[in-house]
Design a protein around this motif. Structure first.
Motif, short mmCIF file in Angstrom:
data_model
loop_
_atom_site.label_atom_id
_atom_site.label_comp_id
_atom_site.label_asym_id
_atom_site.label_seq_id
_atom_site.Cartn_x
_atom_site.Cartn_y
_atom_site.Cartn_z
N PHE A 185 0.82 -1.21 0.00
CA PHE A 185 0.00 0.00 0.00
C PHE A 185 0.86 1.27 0.00
O PHE A 185 0.36 2.35 0.29
N SER A 186 2.12 1.15 -0.29
CA SER A 186 3.00 2.32 -0.23
C SER A 186 2.72 3.25 -1.40
O SER A 186 2.19 2.85 -2.44
N ALA A 187 3.12 4.51 -1.22
CA ALA A 187 2.87 5.52 -2.26
C ALA A 187 3.66 5.24 -3.52
O ALA A 187 3.32 5.74 -4.60
N SER A 188 4.74 4.48 -3.40
CA SER A 188 5.56 4.20 -4.57
C SER A 188 4.85 3.32 -5.59
O SER A 188 5.23 3.27 -6.75
N MET A 189 3.79 2.60 -5.14
CA MET A 189 3.07 1.72 -6.05
C MET A 189 1.94 2.45 -6.76
O MET A 189 1.86 2.48 -7.97
N ASN A 190 1.05 3.05 -5.96
CA ASN A 190 -0.09 3.75 -6.54
C ASN A 190 -0.71 4.61 -5.46
O ASN A 190 -0.94 4.15 -4.35
N ASP A 191 -0.99 5.85 -5.79
CA ASP A 191 -1.56 6.75 -4.78
C ASP A 191 -2.89 6.24 -4.26
O ASP A 191 -3.23 6.41 -3.09
N ASP A 192 -3.67 5.60 -5.14
CA ASP A 192 -4.99 5.14 -4.72
C ASP A 192 -4.90 3.94 -3.78
O ASP A 192 -5.89 3.60 -3.14
N SER A 193 -3.75 3.29 -3.74
CA SER A 193 -3.62 2.11 -2.89
C SER A 193 -2.91 2.40 -1.58
O SER A 193 -2.59 1.49 -0.84
N GLU A 194 -2.64 3.65 -1.30
CA GLU A 194 -2.00 3.98 -0.03
C GLU A 194 -2.92 3.61 1.12
O GLU A 194 -4.13 3.75 1.06
N LEU A 195 -2.30 3.09 2.19
CA LEU A 195 -3.08 2.67 3.35
C LEU A 195 -3.89 3.82 3.93
O LEU A 195 -5.03 3.64 4.34
N ARG A 196 -3.31 5.03 3.92
CA ARG A 196 -4.01 6.17 4.51
C ARG A 196 -5.17 6.64 3.64
O ARG A 196 -5.98 7.46 4.07
N ARG A 197 -5.26 6.13 2.40
CA ARG A 197 -6.32 6.54 1.51
C ARG A 197 -7.43 5.49 1.39
O ARG A 197 -8.36 5.66 0.62
N ILE A 198 -7.29 4.37 2.14
CA ILE A 198 -8.26 3.30 1.98
C ILE A 198 -9.65 3.73 2.43
O ILE A 198 -10.66 3.28 1.91
N TYR A 199 -9.70 4.67 3.41
CA TYR A 199 -10.99 5.13 3.90
C TYR A 199 -11.65 6.12 2.94
O TYR A 199 -12.78 6.54 3.17
N LYS A 200 -10.93 6.47 1.90
CA LYS A 200 -11.49 7.36 0.89
C LYS A 200 -12.72 6.74 0.25
O LYS A 200 -13.61 7.44 -0.22
N TYR A 201 -12.77 5.40 0.26
CA TYR A 201 -13.87 4.69 -0.37
C TYR A 201 -14.97 4.31 0.62
O TYR A 201 -15.86 3.54 0.30
N GLY A 202 -14.88 4.82 1.84
CA GLY A 202 -15.94 4.56 2.81
C GLY A 202 -15.41 3.84 4.03
O GLY A 202 -14.31 3.29 4.04
N GLU A 203 -16.21 3.88 5.09
CA GLU A 203 -15.81 3.28 6.35
C GLU A 203 -15.65 1.76 6.24
O GLU A 203 -14.89 1.15 6.98
N SER A 204 -16.40 1.16 5.34
CA SER A 204 -16.36 -0.31 5.23
C SER A 204 -15.29 -0.81 4.26
O SER A 204 -15.23 -2.00 3.96
N ALA A 205 -14.45 0.13 3.77
CA ALA A 205 -13.46 -0.28 2.77
C ALA A 205 -12.48 -1.30 3.32
O ALA A 205 -12.17 -2.31 2.68
N ARG A 206 -11.98 -1.04 4.55
CA ARG A 206 -11.01 -1.97 5.14
C ARG A 206 -11.65 -3.35 5.34
O ARG A 206 -11.05 -4.38 5.02
N ALA A 207 -12.88 -3.38 5.84
CA ALA A 207 -13.57 -4.66 6.04
C ALA A 207 -13.80 -5.37 4.72
O ALA A 207 -13.69 -6.60 4.63
N THR A 208 -14.08 -4.60 3.67
CA THR A 208 -14.30 -5.20 2.35
C THR A 208 -13.02 -5.83 1.82
O THR A 208 -13.02 -6.94 1.28
#
Length: 249
Positions: A185-208
């Motif tokens: 999930f590091s920024a070097s791979m893809n900004d959208d996959s950063e761990l700190r951005r996972i909640y960007k897709y909603g509270e249930s993103a991590r559970a999903t």
């Protein structure tokens, strides 16, 4: 003349006596040779039959061990029944192959009848010491032992040998593998996959995400077979050794 006639008559009497003594000699020699021939015939036919039974039994035991080891992922009991099933799928001597109809019932009856002649054990195989240890805790190997008893001799019965027993053993090993799925999930791979951005897709993103990973882990097969459990961990570090220590690798 008298002396010559006496000697001649003595020689003729001696020849007749020797001839009478030789009568029946061929019969005695024939009887002795028949015993030798029967012994040779017994060795050739009966020993060949013994080796044939040994080869058939070894083949059946090998197949049973491989089938049992391949079924360990479904549990020890399933592996043992699978081994017995494949044991009966390979003919040994005069053994009758079971019909597919009511096979489970016939298999249980066969196991009860041959409880002293057939054994399946689960455990672990030490590749270094080449020793099998019986254990029910996460077994990774199967040992199959079988004995074919009271196989009849043919010509050896003349010499007093009625039957023989043959034994065989085989060990098959199933090597489990622990699989680690690492998502970067590091920024070097893809900004959208950063761990700190996972909640960007909603509270249930991590559970999903975790539910998807769990589904993948289960689809890989036999989640209870191995040493690792499904425990997602999120690690933020750039040091490889730190990551290994946290994950227990």
């Amino acid at each position: 003349m008298f002396c010559a006639d006496s000697i001649s008559r003595s020689v003729r009497r001696l020849r007749k006596t020797c001839h009478r003594r030789r009568k029946g000699t061929v019969l005695v020699l024939s009887a002795l040779l028949m015993l030798v021939l029967m012994a040779m015939l017994a060795c050739s036919v009966d020993l060949g039959y013994m080796y044939a039974i040994k080869a058939e039994l070894s083949r059946a035991v090998d197949a049973a061990a491989l089938a049992g080891a391949g079924s360990l992922v479904d549990g020890s009991q399933v592996a043992q029944l699978r081994a017995a099933d494949f044991m009966l799928r390979n003919r040994v001597g005069s053994q009758v192959l079971l019909e597919e109809q009511d096979r489970d019932t016939l298999l249980e009856a066969w196991l009860a009848e041959h409880v002293n002649d057939f054994e399946v054990q689960v455990g672990h195989w030490d590749t270094q010491a080449r020793v099998f240890t019986q254990s029910d805790y996460l077994p990774s190997a199967v040992r199959v032992s079988a004995r074919y008893s009271n196989a009849p001799f043919f010509f050896a019965r003349v010499l007093g040998f009625q039957d023989f027993d043959i034994q065989a053993e085989a060990i098959a090993r199933y090597q489990p593998r622990d699989i680690v799925l690492v998502l970067d999930f590091s920024a070097s791979m893809n900004d959208d996959s950063e761990l700190r951005r996972i909640y960007k897709y909603g509270e249930s993103a991590r559970a999903t995400v975790e539910a998807s990973l769990l589904e993948i882990w289960q689809d890989l097969g036999s989640p209870t077979y191995g040493n690792m459990e499904f425990q997602p961990q999120y690690v933020s570090s750039t040091n490889n050794q730190t990551i290994k220590n946290i994950l227990g690798l």
